[in-house]
Scaffold this active site. Sequence first.
Site, PDB file in Angstrom:
ATOM      1  N   GLY A   8       0.988  -1.278   0.060  1.00  0.00           N
ATOM      2  CA  GLY A   8       0.026   0.176   0.015  1.00  0.00           C
ATOM      3  C   GLY A   8       0.580   1.179  -0.137  1.00  0.00           C
ATOM      4  O   GLY A   8       0.247   2.271   0.359  1.00  0.00           O
ATOM      5  N   GLN A  12      -2.101   6.967   1.423  1.00  0.00           N
ATOM      6  CA  GLN A  12      -1.849   8.071   2.285  1.00  0.00           C
ATOM      7  C   GLN A  12      -0.664   7.599   3.218  1.00  0.00           C
ATOM      8  O   GLN A  12       0.354   8.136   3.299  1.00  0.00           O
ATOM      9  CB  GLN A  12      -2.842   8.589   2.804  1.00  0.00           C
ATOM     10  CG  GLN A  12      -2.839   9.234   3.893  1.00  0.00           C
ATOM     11  CD  GLN A  12      -3.850   9.929   4.633  1.00  0.00           C
ATOM     12  OE1 GLN A  12      -4.557  10.901   4.642  1.00  0.00           O
ATOM     13  NE2 GLN A  12      -4.452   8.827   5.592  1.00  0.00           N
ATOM     14  N   ALA A  73      -1.876  -1.956   2.386  1.00  0.00           N
ATOM     15  CA  ALA A  73      -2.937  -2.416   1.154  1.00  0.00           C
ATOM     16  C   ALA A  73      -4.166  -2.705   1.542  1.00  0.00           C
ATOM     17  O   ALA A  73      -4.432  -3.540   2.247  1.00  0.00           O
ATOM     18  CB  ALA A  73      -2.139  -3.394   0.353  1.00  0.00           C
ATOM     19  N   SER A 121      -9.088  -1.347  11.286  1.00  0.00           N
ATOM     20  CA  SER A 121      -9.986  -0.124  11.104  1.00  0.00           C
ATOM     21  C   SER A 121     -11.017  -0.333  12.247  1.00  0.00           C
ATOM     22  O   SER A 121     -11.621  -1.288  12.681  1.00  0.00           O
ATOM     23  CB  SER A 121     -10.580  -0.069   9.831  1.00  0.00           C
ATOM     24  OG  SER A 121     -11.833   0.662   9.689  1.00  0.00           O
ATOM     25  N   GLU A 123     -13.969   0.297  11.637  1.00  0.00           N
ATOM     26  CA  GLU A 123     -14.921  -0.356  11.100  1.00  0.00           C
ATOM     27  C   GLU A 123     -15.423  -1.660  11.232  1.00  0.00           C
ATOM     28  O   GLU A 123     -16.402  -2.163  11.208  1.00  0.00           O
ATOM     29  CB  GLU A 123     -15.007  -0.382   9.518  1.00  0.00           C
ATOM     30  CG  GLU A 123     -14.874   1.417   8.920  1.00  0.00           C
ATOM     31  CD  GLU A 123     -16.318   2.025   9.098  1.00  0.00           C
ATOM     32  OE1 GLU A 123     -17.476   1.293   8.853  1.00  0.00           O
ATOM     33  OE2 GLU A 123     -16.473   3.334   9.048  1.00  0.00           O
ATOM     34  N   TYR A 145     -16.274  -3.746   3.789  1.00  0.00           N
ATOM     35  CA  TYR A 145     -14.894  -3.316   4.390  1.00  0.00           C
ATOM     36  C   TYR A 145     -14.901  -3.837   5.545  1.00  0.00           C
ATOM     37  O   TYR A 145     -13.422  -4.269   6.061  1.00  0.00           O
ATOM     38  CB  TYR A 145     -14.815  -1.773   4.081  1.00  0.00           C
ATOM     39  CG  TYR A 145     -13.579  -1.353   4.794  1.00  0.00           C
ATOM     40  CD1 TYR A 145     -12.650  -1.086   3.946  1.00  0.00           C
ATOM     41  CD2 TYR A 145     -13.721  -0.622   5.940  1.00  0.00           C
ATOM     42  CE1 TYR A 145     -11.364  -0.622   4.533  1.00  0.00           C
ATOM     43  CE2 TYR A 145     -12.524  -0.104   6.462  1.00  0.00           C
ATOM     44  CZ  TYR A 145     -11.274  -0.067   5.779  1.00  0.00           C
ATOM     45  OH  TYR A 145     -10.296   0.635   6.355  1.00  0.00           O
ATOM     46  N   HIS A 174      -8.188   8.881   9.777  1.00  0.00           N
ATOM     47  CA  HIS A 174      -7.037   9.689   9.849  1.00  0.00           C
ATOM     48  C   HIS A 174      -6.761  10.414   8.632  1.00  0.00           C
ATOM     49  O   HIS A 174      -6.944   9.850   7.481  1.00  0.00           O
ATOM     50  CB  HIS A 174      -5.618   9.187  10.345  1.00  0.00           C
ATOM     51  CG  HIS A 174      -5.352   7.843  10.060  1.00  0.00           C
ATOM     52  ND1 HIS A 174      -5.961   6.593  10.166  1.00  0.00           N
ATOM     53  CD2 HIS A 174      -4.605   7.467   8.916  1.00  0.00           C
ATOM     54  CE1 HIS A 174      -5.489   5.618   9.630  1.00  0.00           C
ATOM     55  NE2 HIS A 174      -4.727   6.287   8.646  1.00  0.00           N
ATOM     56  N   ARG A 179      -4.637  12.642   1.347  1.00  0.00           N
ATOM     57  CA  ARG A 179      -6.001  11.798   1.359  1.00  0.00           C
ATOM     58  C   ARG A 179      -6.454  11.769  -0.070  1.00  0.00           C
ATOM     59  O   ARG A 179      -6.468  12.995  -0.556  1.00  0.00           O
ATOM     60  CB  ARG A 179      -6.889  12.280   2.301  1.00  0.00           C
ATOM     61  CG  ARG A 179      -8.232  11.520   2.579  1.00  0.00           C
ATOM     62  CD  ARG A 179      -7.871  10.210   3.386  1.00  0.00           C
ATOM     63  NE  ARG A 179      -8.996   9.850   4.432  1.00  0.00           N
ATOM     64  CZ  ARG A 179      -9.090   8.612   4.641  1.00  0.00           C
ATOM     65  NH1 ARG A 179      -8.571   7.499   4.227  1.00  0.00           N
ATOM     66  NH2 ARG A 179     -10.081   8.300   5.431  1.00  0.00           N
TER      67      ARG A 179
HETATM   68  P1  NAP Z   1      -5.046   4.407   0.740  1.00  0.00           P
HETATM   69  O1  NAP Z   1      -4.586   5.770   0.555  1.00  0.00           O
HETATM   70  O2  NAP Z   1      -6.380   4.035  -0.076  1.00  0.00           O
HETATM   71  O3  NAP Z   1      -4.049   3.374   0.071  1.00  0.00           O
HETATM   72  C1  NAP Z   1      -4.133   1.949   0.134  1.00  0.00           C
HETATM   73  C2  NAP Z   1      -3.291   1.394  -0.864  1.00  0.00           C
HETATM   74  O4  NAP Z   1      -3.567  -0.171  -0.979  1.00  0.00           O
HETATM   75  C3  NAP Z   1      -3.062   2.101  -2.074  1.00  0.00           C
HETATM   76  O5  NAP Z   1      -1.726   2.351  -2.295  1.00  0.00           O
HETATM   77  C4  NAP Z   1      -3.433   0.810  -3.140  1.00  0.00           C
HETATM   78  O6  NAP Z   1      -2.602   0.892  -4.286  1.00  0.00           O
HETATM   79  C5  NAP Z   1      -3.110  -0.377  -2.428  1.00  0.00           C
HETATM   80  N1  NAP Z   1      -3.916  -1.508  -2.761  1.00  0.00           N
HETATM   81  C6  NAP Z   1      -5.213  -1.862  -3.000  1.00  0.00           C
HETATM   82  N2  NAP Z   1      -5.355  -2.928  -3.687  1.00  0.00           N
HETATM   83  C7  NAP Z   1      -4.156  -3.696  -3.766  1.00  0.00           C
HETATM   84  C8  NAP Z   1      -3.632  -4.917  -4.147  1.00  0.00           C
HETATM   85  N3  NAP Z   1      -4.667  -5.786  -4.460  1.00  0.00           N
HETATM   86  N4  NAP Z   1      -2.529  -4.954  -4.175  1.00  0.00           N
HETATM   87  C9  NAP Z   1      -1.288  -4.301  -3.774  1.00  0.00           C
HETATM   88  N5  NAP Z   1      -1.799  -3.007  -3.244  1.00  0.00           N
HETATM   89  C10 NAP Z   1      -3.268  -2.674  -3.386  1.00  0.00           C
HETATM   90  O7  NAP Z   1      -5.229   3.850   2.152  1.00  0.00           O
HETATM   91  P2  NAP Z   1      -4.654   4.795   3.430  1.00  0.00           P
HETATM   92  O8  NAP Z   1      -5.555   5.840   3.984  1.00  0.00           O
HETATM   93  O9  NAP Z   1      -3.133   4.781   3.299  1.00  0.00           O
HETATM   94  O10 NAP Z   1      -4.972   3.487   4.596  1.00  0.00           O
HETATM   95  C11 NAP Z   1      -3.841   2.542   4.860  1.00  0.00           C
HETATM   96  C12 NAP Z   1      -4.477   1.216   5.409  1.00  0.00           C
HETATM   97  O11 NAP Z   1      -5.183   1.714   6.693  1.00  0.00           O
HETATM   98  C13 NAP Z   1      -5.465   0.733   4.708  1.00  0.00           C
HETATM   99  O12 NAP Z   1      -5.412  -0.551   4.890  1.00  0.00           O
HETATM  100  C14 NAP Z   1      -6.961   1.328   5.360  1.00  0.00           C
HETATM  101  O13 NAP Z   1      -7.799   0.277   5.201  1.00  0.00           O
HETATM  102  C15 NAP Z   1      -6.321   1.475   6.559  1.00  0.00           C
HETATM  103  N6  NAP Z   1      -7.207   2.353   7.342  1.00  0.00           N
HETATM  104  C16 NAP Z   1      -7.170   3.500   6.901  1.00  0.00           C
HETATM  105  C17 NAP Z   1      -7.964   4.621   7.839  1.00  0.00           C
HETATM  106  C18 NAP Z   1      -7.755   6.071   7.286  1.00  0.00           C
HETATM  107  O14 NAP Z   1      -8.543   6.998   7.861  1.00  0.00           O
HETATM  108  N7  NAP Z   1      -6.977   6.322   6.443  1.00  0.00           N
HETATM  109  C19 NAP Z   1      -8.775   4.236   8.680  1.00  0.00           C
HETATM  110  C20 NAP Z   1      -8.742   2.837   9.156  1.00  0.00           C
HETATM  111  C21 NAP Z   1      -7.866   2.063   8.367  1.00  0.00           C
HETATM  112  P3  NAP Z   1      -2.882   1.386  -5.528  1.00  0.00           P
HETATM  113  O15 NAP Z   1      -2.902   3.228  -5.129  1.00  0.00           O
HETATM  114  O16 NAP Z   1      -1.879   1.218  -6.428  1.00  0.00           O
HETATM  115  O17 NAP Z   1      -4.246   1.394  -6.122  1.00  0.00           O
END
Ligand code: NAP
Length: 315
Positions: A8, A12, A73, A121, A123, A145, A174, A179
């Site tokens: 991932g 972000q 990811a 998460s 969630e 999710y 976050h 984002r």
């Molecule tokens: P994000 O910006 O959506 O990044 C998710 C990443 O996962 C992207 O880089 C995407 O790659 C990659 N990805 C998706 N499908 C994939 C696959 N099949 N194989 C390899 N990579 C894959 O998420 P984030 O906000 O940084 O969050 C990071 C983690 O924390 C996630 O797991 C999210 O569910 C969890 N989380 C986030 C929040 C929040 O508020 N931000 C809250 C709770 C939990 P591409 O860009 O190349 O598509």
Amino acid sequence: MPRAFITGISGQDGSYLAERLIDEGYDVHALSLSSEPSPHCPGVVLHRGDLTDVDRVRSLLVQIGPDEIYNLAAISSVARSWQEPDLTARVNGLAAVGLLESALQAQETTGRAVRFVQASSAEIFGEPATSPQDEETPLRPVNPYGAAKAYAHLMTGVYRGRGLHAVSAILYNHESPRRPAQFVTRKITAGAAAIARGEADTITLGNLDARRDWGWAPDYVDAMVRAARAESATDYVVGTGVGRSVRDFVAAALGHVGIGDWERHVRVDPTFVRPADPSDLTADATLARERLGWRPTVSFEEIVGRMVEADLTAI
Ligand code: NAP
């Protein structure tokens, strides 16, 4: 030189985590799904690939032999998880389990201890009976999710039982200027910037009463790093402990650009309301505070302000 493996990376959190580990002198390897490398990650060794390709990721891990693995990811948008529930189950659930098994195999093959952090998460708590939530709160996901993340969360505990330093970081929302634009918070800050610049008049949103506990993304990356390096592994709730509504977020964003009568600039579209939306997710991060010395460092108003400023600059 310590070595880390991040999935991932283009997201972000992945970008902030990579920057931090590179600064600390880590040899950082990352799995990247997108063909566009993130501009925030110079110095990272990128391996193109899909997390659901478990065999490829496994041989990669055994070859790299990382000390720390961060599984970030995911299909990270709840809205998208409703559109693609089966893909969400594969990426957020099954592939995370594949990575846990790979981490254990890498540990056994190389003889080097592996520390694994699963980005879980809030969630997973879905519609909780109590608020705030802590590590003992029962799992009751209400969307694809949350259900997929709940499976990966439970399996993280199973692998901890098999001798892996495996941590599930139960992250509350976050934010940051990094984002992606489809998330409601960026939609609001980009909308506020466009209104301030005279390029738009309204922001169209769904449920203004949905409440979330919003923090600053680099703080949550810091919690994951602390949990990876803690003496023993356990799960941690990570959040500020203060819930705010989408309405509060809009008021803060438009207030930041000097608009007090924000209601005039918001249109509610019922088609944007999700089939099931947790009403009150707020963290009790006592364990992370006490055991990891973790605490949030940026206030809600400051987070919103930084995001609006970044969107003003982008325009
Ligand atoms: P994000 O910006 O959506 O990044 C998710 C990443 O996962 C992207 O880089 C995407 O790659 C990659 N990805 C998706 N499908 C994939 C696959 N099949 N194989 C390899 N990579 C894959 O998420 P984030 O906000 O940084 O969050 C990071 C983690 O924390 C996630 O797991 C999210 O569910 C969890 N989380 C986030 C929040 C929040 O508020 N931000 C809250 C709770 C939990 P591409 O860009 O190349 O598509």
